[in-house]
Design a protein around this motif. Structure first.
Motif, PDB file in Angstrom:
ATOM      1  N   SER A  62       0.829  -1.206   0.000  1.00 58.92           N
ATOM      2  CA  SER A  62       0.000   0.000   0.000  1.00 58.92           C
ATOM      3  C   SER A  62       0.861   1.252   0.000  1.00 58.92           C
ATOM      4  O   SER A  62       0.553   2.243  -0.689  1.00 58.92           O
ATOM      5  N   TYR A  63       1.938   1.210   0.763  1.00 56.59           N
ATOM      6  CA  TYR A  63       2.819   2.372   0.817  1.00 56.59           C
ATOM      7  C   TYR A  63       3.551   2.561  -0.506  1.00 56.59           C
ATOM      8  O   TYR A  63       3.715   3.696  -0.979  1.00 56.59           O
ATOM      9  N   GLU A  99       1.193   4.200  -2.756  1.00 52.05           N
ATOM     10  CA  GLU A  99       1.044   5.613  -2.397  1.00 52.05           C
ATOM     11  C   GLU A  99       2.231   6.433  -2.902  1.00 52.05           C
ATOM     12  O   GLU A  99       2.050   7.545  -3.423  1.00 52.05           O
ATOM     13  N   THR A 117       2.292   9.340  -5.769  1.00 52.15           N
ATOM     14  CA  THR A 117       2.884  10.660  -5.520  1.00 52.15           C
ATOM     15  C   THR A 117       3.862  11.032  -6.625  1.00 52.15           C
ATOM     16  O   THR A 117       3.861  12.165  -7.140  1.00 52.15           O
TER      17      THR A 117
END
Length: 699
Positions: free
Chosen positions: A595-596, A599, A603
């Motif tokens: 998930s990170y 993300e 970005t």
């Protein structure tokens, strides 16, 4: 709220004061005779005691009773029965008979038996231990008992402990009589177990599957601060911890447990409680009860008490120090050297019996503290090494050297401490320093066995210690049995001299943490049993089976059953840890990492769309690193699952344990490295569990 401590102390215990007030004089005397001399308890006495015990319990709010026992599970067991007895007219009376007091019949089929009992053979018995007082907890009268199978095999820790106490009593009394002390009728062993523990916030505990299922963290990067500042040890108690400790003391005092000392320990969130010593079986019961009450009181304070030996990687784990001595019925401590230890023949004989016992049965002492949890502590520079040695201190070591070499011992006498500031008082310096690296240290008038893990029962170490010392005393007695009184002093001197020469290899006053000592210990021929699977085969060595069967502590079948139970427990513990780690990494941490990554990628994509050509090096570097760690974790998971399945499939209990030790634990350590590194790269709000920093510093 101020408590009247003398008034509340023992208020929930059926102690001697209560017995004296509640029982007829003849019944009280008969019960005291049983307690003090180990004589048989007659049924009429048991009936009288049962009535008095029931009346007292009901007066104090009890509605039920339970035979409280200690099966081979490391925790206690209980089955509750009410006092009610229907009268046939729709009413009940409160009834409790002598038969119900002295004997219970719990189902024995679901407790560990190591093959002593088949699953379908369900009947077991509990038998009242009148030497350990009954008490009230949560509206129930608790009756300390021993636990055996239908065919009489010991299925618990209390039965062999009581046997070992009887054995040492007989050997010690016999030796004292040989030495001319004919007035002694009984010798008791005493124990004071110091208990270390951690406190963590309850809401954070619930978010850690590893703490819930295993009692220790399987994952977790170090907090920015650990114990390196040495500011927690004996530090000021935080208000929440102080409130917990206060309530804990009160609850323990009500139960007659002499909680004496409390303080912060070395690691953050770690603490210690130490009681005054007590007779061994009572001390064992009290320590089991202490661990239970610790957890219950913590829950009321929105805390969780962790008793695992190594709940957190990278900081000190928790142990339990077993302070052991021998006391005569006239109050003399047989391990008190007095002012002139070189001339104290009685002390020297008993001292040498302990040294001989530890040297000859060091393997059994190591096994008595062996567990999957304790293997993380021993030899890790936070606890004694796995090599069992004895610290005596300079003065006693010099005393023994003078006896060995037939030289005159010159005592340095009492030394006044002068700290240098005029206002500070002078005081007498102890004749020896402390040695925290020694597994078995003499501390003035007792031995402190420091290898125990915090979660363990103290029964097993004391069973071994009592039996081994009894054997040493019996051998000494055999050598002195036919010596004339006028020749006794010389004969004892020669006996001690021979014993020193034979067993001095186990005496070591230096730093037990150094590699040089481990090398030196090997040269001396001392055991270095580093892990539970390394140690366990010695339990069934011929010399050890002979020791226990000779003194009727265990039958051969009971010895082998414990070998199986302990190895199975070791393997089951690591299997649970492996399964928990797989679930935490596979279902929780890996999805958080992905998930990170998503993300970060989003970005980077957004940046590039807003400012074409802008550098996304930090994002690509982090994504690359997390992807590498994800791949490593995925690979580690597959290896851990495969090796765990292979270990579980092994049929031999020793092979099974060794596979868990050499393969599964190594797989877990390797997987943890990747997981912990990934944790350091992920924001806290994306992590699936609380960090070490929160667990250790958020109280």
């Amino acid at each position: 709220m101020t408590q009247n401590i003398p008034e509340i102390y023992g208020s929930l215990v059926f102690n001697d004061r209560i017995m004296r007030s509640k029982l007829p004089k003849d019944m009280y005397k008969a019960l005291k005779k049983t307690i003090e001399n180990g004589t048989h308890l007659e049924l009429d006495v048991a009936n009288s005691v049962a009535v008095a015990m029931k009346e007292w319990a009901i007066e104090n709010g009890a509605t039920h009773y339970t035979h409280w026992f200690q099966p081979m599970t490391n925790v206690t067991a209980e089955k509750h029965d009410s006092f009610i007895s229907p009268t046939g007219d729709g009413l009940v009376i409160m009834d409790f008979s002598g038969k119900e007091l002295v004997k219970g019949e719990p189902d024995a089929s679901s407790f560990p038996s190591g093959g002593l009992r088949a699953t379908f053979e369900a009947r077991g018995y509990t038998a009242w231990d009148p030497t350990s007082p009954a008490f009230i907890k949560d509206g129930t009268l608790y009756i300390p008992t021993a636990f055996c199978s239908y065919s009489g095999e010991a299925l618990d820790k209390k039965t062999p402990l009581l046997r070992s106490m009887d054995t040492l009593n007989k050997a010690a009394v016999n030796m004292l009589h040989i030495l001319g002390n004919k007035g002694i009728k009984h010798v008791s062993t005493t124990v004071g177990p110091e208990q270390e523990y951690f406190l963590v916030p309850k809401e954070l505990y619930k978010e850690r599957k590893d703490l819930v299922f295993c009692g220790r963290t399987l994952l977790g990067a170090p907090a920015p601060k650990g114990q390196e500042m040495e500011d927690h040890y004996f530090g000021t108690l935080k208000p929440k911890v102080a409130a917990y400790m206060h309530d804990l003391d009160v609850e323990l005092w009500k139960l007659g447990i002499p909680a004496k000392t409390k303080h912060n320990e070395v690691a953050p969130a770690q603490h210690e409680l130490a009681p005054v010593f007590d007779t061994t079986n009572v001390a064992v019961d009290h320590n089991q009860l202490t661990m239970e009450v610790m957890k219950k009181v913590a829950d009321k304070h929105d805390l969780v008490c962790l008793l695992h030996e190594k709940p957190f990687e990278g900081i000190n784990g928790s142990g339990k120090h077993n302070n052991w001595s021998m006391i005569t019925d006239d109050g003399v401590n047989l391990l008190d050297p007095g002012k002139t230890p070189a001339e104290n023949i009685q002390f020297l004989v008993f001292l040498m019996a302990v040294i001989k016992a530890v040297d000859e049965y060091a393997d059994l002492l190591r096994i008595s503290v062996a567990s999957a949890g304790n293997d993380h502590r021993l030899g890790a520079n936070e606890a004694p090494p796995a090599v069992v040695s004895i610290f005596l201190g300079d003065e006693l070591t010099e005393v023994l050297k003078s006896i060995e070499n037939d030289t005159y011992f010159t005592s340095h006498g009492a030394v006044q401490m002068d700290i240098g500031a005029t206002v500070l008082p002078h005081f007498v310096k102890d004749n020896t320093d402390r040695n925290r690296t020694s597994p078995f240290a003499f501390t003035g008038n007792k031995f402190e066995f420091r290898m125990l893990g915090s979660a363990a029962s103290v029964a097993n170490p004391n069973i071994v210690l009592n039996t081994a010392v009894a054997e040493a005393l019996d051998q000494f007695a055999k050598e002195l049995a036919d010596v004339a009184p006028e020749d006794m002093e010389h004969a004892v001197h020669e006996l001690i001299k021979r014993a020193i020469k034979k067993h001095k290899r186990v005496i070591f006053n230096g730093n037990g943490y150094t590699d040089e000592w481990i090398e030196e210990a090997a040269k001396r021929g001392l055991y270095n049993l580093k892990s539970t699977p390394d140690a366990m085969p010695m339990w069934i060595a011929d010399k050890n089976i002979e020791l226990f069967t000779k003194h009727s502590i265990f039958t051969s079948e009971e010895i082998h059953s414990r070998y199986d139970i302990w190895l199975e427990n070791y393997s089951k513990t690591i299997n649970i840890e492996s399964n928990t780690m797989v679930e935490m990494v596979q279902k929780d941490l890996l999805p958080s990492v992905l998930s990170y990554v998503e993300e970060i990628a989003s970005t980077a994509s957004l940046k590039a769309s807003v400012v074409p050509g802008i550098s996304c090096k930090s994002e690509t570097t982090l994504i690359t690193k997390l992807s590498q760690l994800s791949d490593a974790m995925t690979k580690g998971l597959e290896k851990l699952k495969a090796d765990t399945a292979r270990a579980k499939a092994a049929e031999d209990v020793l092979e099974n344990a060794k596979l868990y030790q050499t393969e599964v634990l190594e797989d877990m350590e390797e997987l943890r490295r990747s997981a912990d590194e990934a944790e350091t790269l992920i924001p806290d709000d994306l992590l699936p569990y609380p960090t070490y920093g929160k667990l250790l510093f958020y109280i």
